[in-house]
Design a protein around this motif. Structure first.
Motif, PDB file in Angstrom:
ATOM      1  N   ILE A 121       6.428   5.223 -10.828  1.00 32.28           N
ATOM      2  CA  ILE A 121       7.022   4.429  -9.356  1.00 32.28           C
ATOM      3  C   ILE A 121       7.596   4.793  -8.352  1.00 32.28           C
ATOM      4  CG2 ILE A 121       9.083   2.402  -9.093  1.00 32.28           C
ATOM      5  CD1 ILE A 121       8.850   1.972 -12.782  1.00 32.28           C
ATOM      6  N   LEU A 122       7.035   4.345  -7.091  1.00 31.88           N
ATOM      7  CA  LEU A 122       7.668   4.817  -5.982  1.00 31.88           C
ATOM      8  C   LEU A 122       8.726   3.982  -5.353  1.00 31.88           C
ATOM      9  CD1 LEU A 122       4.478   5.369  -5.125  1.00 31.88           C
ATOM     10  CD2 LEU A 122       5.535   7.279  -6.046  1.00 31.88           C
ATOM     11  N   GLY A 123       8.825   2.380  -5.431  1.00 31.39           N
ATOM     12  CA  GLY A 123       8.924   1.644  -4.704  1.00 31.39           C
ATOM     13  C   GLY A 123       8.889   0.203  -5.295  1.00 31.39           C
ATOM     14  N   VAL A 124      10.437  -0.393  -5.237  1.00 33.29           N
ATOM     15  CA  VAL A 124      10.136  -2.134  -4.959  1.00 33.29           C
ATOM     16  C   VAL A 124      10.523  -2.751  -4.587  1.00 33.29           C
ATOM     17  CG1 VAL A 124      11.021  -3.539  -7.325  1.00 33.29           C
ATOM     18  CG2 VAL A 124      10.962  -1.492  -8.111  1.00 33.29           C
ATOM     19  N   LYS A 125       9.766  -3.906  -4.606  1.00 34.54           N
ATOM     20  CA  LYS A 125      10.349  -5.058  -3.374  1.00 34.54           C
ATOM     21  C   LYS A 125      10.484  -6.083  -4.076  1.00 34.54           C
ATOM     22  CE  LYS A 125       8.288  -2.736   1.208  1.00 34.54           C
ATOM     23  NZ  LYS A 125       7.058  -3.102   2.313  1.00 34.54           N
ATOM     24  N   ARG A 126      11.440  -7.293  -3.577  1.00 31.98           N
ATOM     25  CA  ARG A 126      11.944  -7.857  -3.580  1.00 31.98           C
ATOM     26  C   ARG A 126      10.632  -9.104  -3.462  1.00 31.98           C
ATOM     27  NH1 ARG A 126      17.599 -12.183  -2.564  1.00 31.98           N
ATOM     28  NH2 ARG A 126      16.959 -13.776  -3.200  1.00 31.98           N
ATOM     29  N   HIS A 127      10.323 -10.136  -4.425  1.00 35.10           N
ATOM     30  CA  HIS A 127       9.021 -11.413  -3.994  1.00 35.10           C
ATOM     31  C   HIS A 127       9.729 -11.992  -4.823  1.00 35.10           C
ATOM     32  CE1 HIS A 127       5.148 -12.682  -3.868  1.00 35.10           C
ATOM     33  NE2 HIS A 127       5.217 -13.079  -5.055  1.00 35.10           N
ATOM     34  N   GLY A 128       9.626 -13.424  -3.933  1.00 31.16           N
ATOM     35  CA  GLY A 128      10.414 -14.803  -4.368  1.00 31.16           C
ATOM     36  C   GLY A 128      12.223 -14.754  -5.126  1.00 31.16           C
ATOM     37  N   GLU A 129      12.223 -15.792  -6.505  1.00 35.14           N
ATOM     38  CA  GLU A 129      13.252 -15.579  -6.374  1.00 35.14           C
ATOM     39  C   GLU A 129      13.805 -14.577  -7.760  1.00 35.14           C
ATOM     40  OE1 GLU A 129      16.338 -16.807  -6.146  1.00 35.14           O
ATOM     41  OE2 GLU A 129      14.945 -18.183  -4.159  1.00 35.14           O
ATOM     42  N   THR A 130      12.699 -14.303  -8.636  1.00 41.14           N
ATOM     43  CA  THR A 130      13.059 -13.734  -9.907  1.00 41.14           C
ATOM     44  C   THR A 130      12.150 -12.692 -10.178  1.00 41.14           C
ATOM     45  OG1 THR A 130      11.347 -14.875 -11.368  1.00 41.14           O
ATOM     46  CG2 THR A 130      13.477 -15.302 -11.120  1.00 41.14           C
ATOM     47  N   SER A 131      10.644 -12.507  -9.594  1.00 46.99           N
ATOM     48  CA  SER A 131       9.830 -11.508  -9.255  1.00 46.99           C
ATOM     49  C   SER A 131       9.907 -10.733  -8.631  1.00 46.99           C
ATOM     50  CB  SER A 131       8.219 -12.502  -9.162  1.00 46.99           C
ATOM     51  OG  SER A 131       8.286 -12.479 -10.214  1.00 46.99           O
ATOM     52  N   VAL A 132       9.362  -8.968  -8.391  1.00 46.33           N
ATOM     53  CA  VAL A 132       8.867  -8.262  -7.647  1.00 46.33           C
ATOM     54  C   VAL A 132       7.660  -7.573  -7.245  1.00 46.33           C
ATOM     55  CG1 VAL A 132      11.722  -7.234  -8.260  1.00 46.33           C
ATOM     56  CG2 VAL A 132       9.421  -6.359  -9.207  1.00 46.33           C
ATOM     57  N   VAL A 133       7.344  -7.161  -6.090  1.00 48.85           N
ATOM     58  CA  VAL A 133       6.069  -6.509  -5.838  1.00 48.85           C
ATOM     59  C   VAL A 133       6.470  -4.767  -6.172  1.00 48.85           C
ATOM     60  CG1 VAL A 133       4.425  -5.600  -4.686  1.00 48.85           C
ATOM     61  CG2 VAL A 133       5.130  -8.350  -4.597  1.00 48.85           C
ATOM     62  N   VAL A 134       6.401  -4.043  -7.077  1.00 46.65           N
ATOM     63  CA  VAL A 134       5.877  -2.943  -7.091  1.00 46.65           C
ATOM     64  C   VAL A 134       4.436  -2.379  -7.129  1.00 46.65           C
ATOM     65  CG1 VAL A 134       6.599  -1.298  -9.205  1.00 46.65           C
ATOM     66  CG2 VAL A 134       7.288  -3.227  -9.549  1.00 46.65           C
ATOM     67  N   GLU A 135       5.287  -0.627  -7.073  1.00 50.30           N
ATOM     68  CA  GLU A 135       4.419  -0.088  -5.833  1.00 50.30           C
ATOM     69  C   GLU A 135       4.303   1.978  -7.006  1.00 50.30           C
ATOM     70  OE1 GLU A 135       3.658   2.450  -1.246  1.00 50.30           O
ATOM     71  OE2 GLU A 135       5.008   2.069  -1.952  1.00 50.30           O
ATOM     72  N   VAL A 136       3.167   2.092  -7.198  1.00 51.21           N
ATOM     73  CA  VAL A 136       3.409   3.313  -8.279  1.00 51.21           C
ATOM     74  C   VAL A 136       1.731   4.111  -7.173  1.00 51.21           C
ATOM     75  CG1 VAL A 136       4.388   1.325 -10.061  1.00 51.21           C
ATOM     76  CG2 VAL A 136       1.614   1.708  -9.809  1.00 51.21           C
ATOM     77  N   MET A 137       1.826   5.303  -7.807  1.00 52.18           N
ATOM     78  CA  MET A 137       1.358   6.238  -7.971  1.00 52.18           C
ATOM     79  C   MET A 137       0.927   6.413  -9.833  1.00 52.18           C
ATOM     80  SD  MET A 137      -0.573   8.249  -5.948  1.00 52.18           S
ATOM     81  CE  MET A 137      -1.545   9.863  -5.947  1.00 52.18           C
ATOM     82  N   THR A 138      -0.634   6.151  -9.755  1.00 52.42           N
ATOM     83  CA  THR A 138      -1.352   6.284 -11.259  1.00 52.42           C
ATOM     84  C   THR A 138      -2.134   7.976 -11.038  1.00 52.42           C
ATOM     85  OG1 THR A 138      -2.902   4.924 -11.205  1.00 52.42           O
ATOM     86  CG2 THR A 138      -1.108   4.047 -11.464  1.00 52.42           C
ATOM     87  N   ARG A 139      -2.325   8.121 -12.530  1.00 49.56           N
ATOM     88  CA  ARG A 139      -3.548   9.432 -11.968  1.00 49.56           C
ATOM     89  C   ARG A 139      -5.081   8.745 -11.346  1.00 49.56           C
ATOM     90  NH1 ARG A 139      -6.884  13.154 -14.350  1.00 49.56           N
ATOM     91  NH2 ARG A 139      -5.349  15.856 -14.058  1.00 49.56           N
ATOM     92  N   SER A 140      -5.207   7.872 -12.417  1.00 48.48           N
ATOM     93  CA  SER A 140      -7.336   7.576 -11.885  1.00 48.48           C
ATOM     94  C   SER A 140      -7.185   6.994 -10.548  1.00 48.48           C
ATOM     95  CB  SER A 140      -7.348   7.320 -13.299  1.00 48.48           C
ATOM     96  OG  SER A 140      -6.643   5.806 -14.073  1.00 48.48           O
ATOM     97  N   ARG A 141      -6.082   5.381 -10.527  1.00 48.87           N
ATOM     98  CA  ARG A 141      -5.781   4.757  -9.450  1.00 48.87           C
ATOM     99  C   ARG A 141      -5.801   5.114  -8.140  1.00 48.87           C
ATOM    100  NH1 ARG A 141     -10.291   0.825 -12.013  1.00 48.87           N
ATOM    101  NH2 ARG A 141      -9.733   1.227 -13.874  1.00 48.87           N
TER     102      ARG A 141
END
Length: 259
Positions: free
Chosen positions: A9-29
């Motif tokens: 996990i690299l970072g998280v941003k609020r999205h609406g009331e209960t959700s978030v947008v998560v930024e990740v680093m993966t090996r293959s993607r």
């Protein structure tokens, strides 16, 4: 569409009331983003912290959509990373470096390096060296890699002491001395096969070296500023290095060679 992979996990941003947008680093993607429904819940907040390793499943109707993540914890190291200033700034600074890369472009070496560094950032004596090597790896993947293996003038591999600011290639001491005031210092711990650990002077020179080429080739052409977290990390790493009881060069070199 669907895929599953380990993700940091690299970072998280609020999205609406209960959700978030998560930024990740993966090996293959590579660097990837997606929404986590209920990501602000008490059960998910400890999992969705920068630096944690998770098992991520991404789903979307089309490849170009943001999509949704489902995440299960694998290694929760965020709490440990918050214990030192070097680790706090280091996570932020490395995430900023990875954002220079195109989204969803795989860079498996950088994923592996990030995983190794996050496991060792809590050791302030290692943190500076590891971060510099990560910056060099990012420069390489962006197409601006430095050649520190042999002298640009003679082809020799001994007594490499400088880096040409024009070519990004190493220069040996004898060939570079007449233009030493125009050269960048090559820290001994970055030379091929080196077993010496960084001290305050060599680590400071290493930060100047990578910072120079990041500014010239990446930040200035894009019209963006270097991440403030980098300067915070440098100050914390230098302070920690000066205060720490250093390990032997062989012990620290063994960690650095993993990336």
């Amino acid at each position: 569409m669907q895929w599953q992979d380990h993700a940091i996990i690299l970072g998280v941003k609020r999205h609406g009331e209960t959700s978030v947008v998560v930024e990740v680093m993966t090996r293959s993607r590579g660097r990837h983003m997606g929404m986590v429904r209920g990501g602000r819940s008490r059960s998910m907040q400890p999992v969705l912290q920068a630096g944690n390793l998770v098992e991520a499943t991404w789903r979307a109707r089309l490849h170009e959509h943001l999509g949704e993540f489902r995440m299960e914890p694998v290694t929760l190291r965020a709490a440990r990373l918050m214990e030192t200033a070097t680790a706090v700034y280091g996570v932020q600074a490395m995430a900023a470096l990875l954002r220079l890369l195109p989204e969803r472009d795989p860079h498996p070496h950088l994923y592996d390096a990030l995983d190794v560094i996050l496991e060792n950032l809590q050791n302030p004596a290692d943190a500076g060296e590891l971060f510099v090597r990560f910056e060099l790896a990012v420069l390489n993947d962006l197409g601006f890699g430095l050649d520190l293996t042999e002298c640009a003038a003679t082809g020799g591999r001994e007594d490499l002491a400088f880096v040409s600011p024009k070519s990004g290639r190493a220069v040996c001491r004898a060939a570079g001395m007449p233009w030493a005031d125009k050269m960048l210092i090559l820290p001994p711990f970055l030379t091929t096969g080196a077993v010496v650990a960084a001290d305050g002077d060599s680590l400071s020179a290493a930060f100047r070296l990578t910072g120079f080429f990041l500014h010239r080739h990446v930040y200035e052409p894009r019209g963006i500023q270097i991440a403030a977290a980098r300067e915070g990390f440098i100050q914390a790493a230098m302070k920690a290095l000066n205060a720490a009881s250093l390990e032997t060069p062989q012990e620290r070199s063994a960690v650095a060679t993993k990336i």
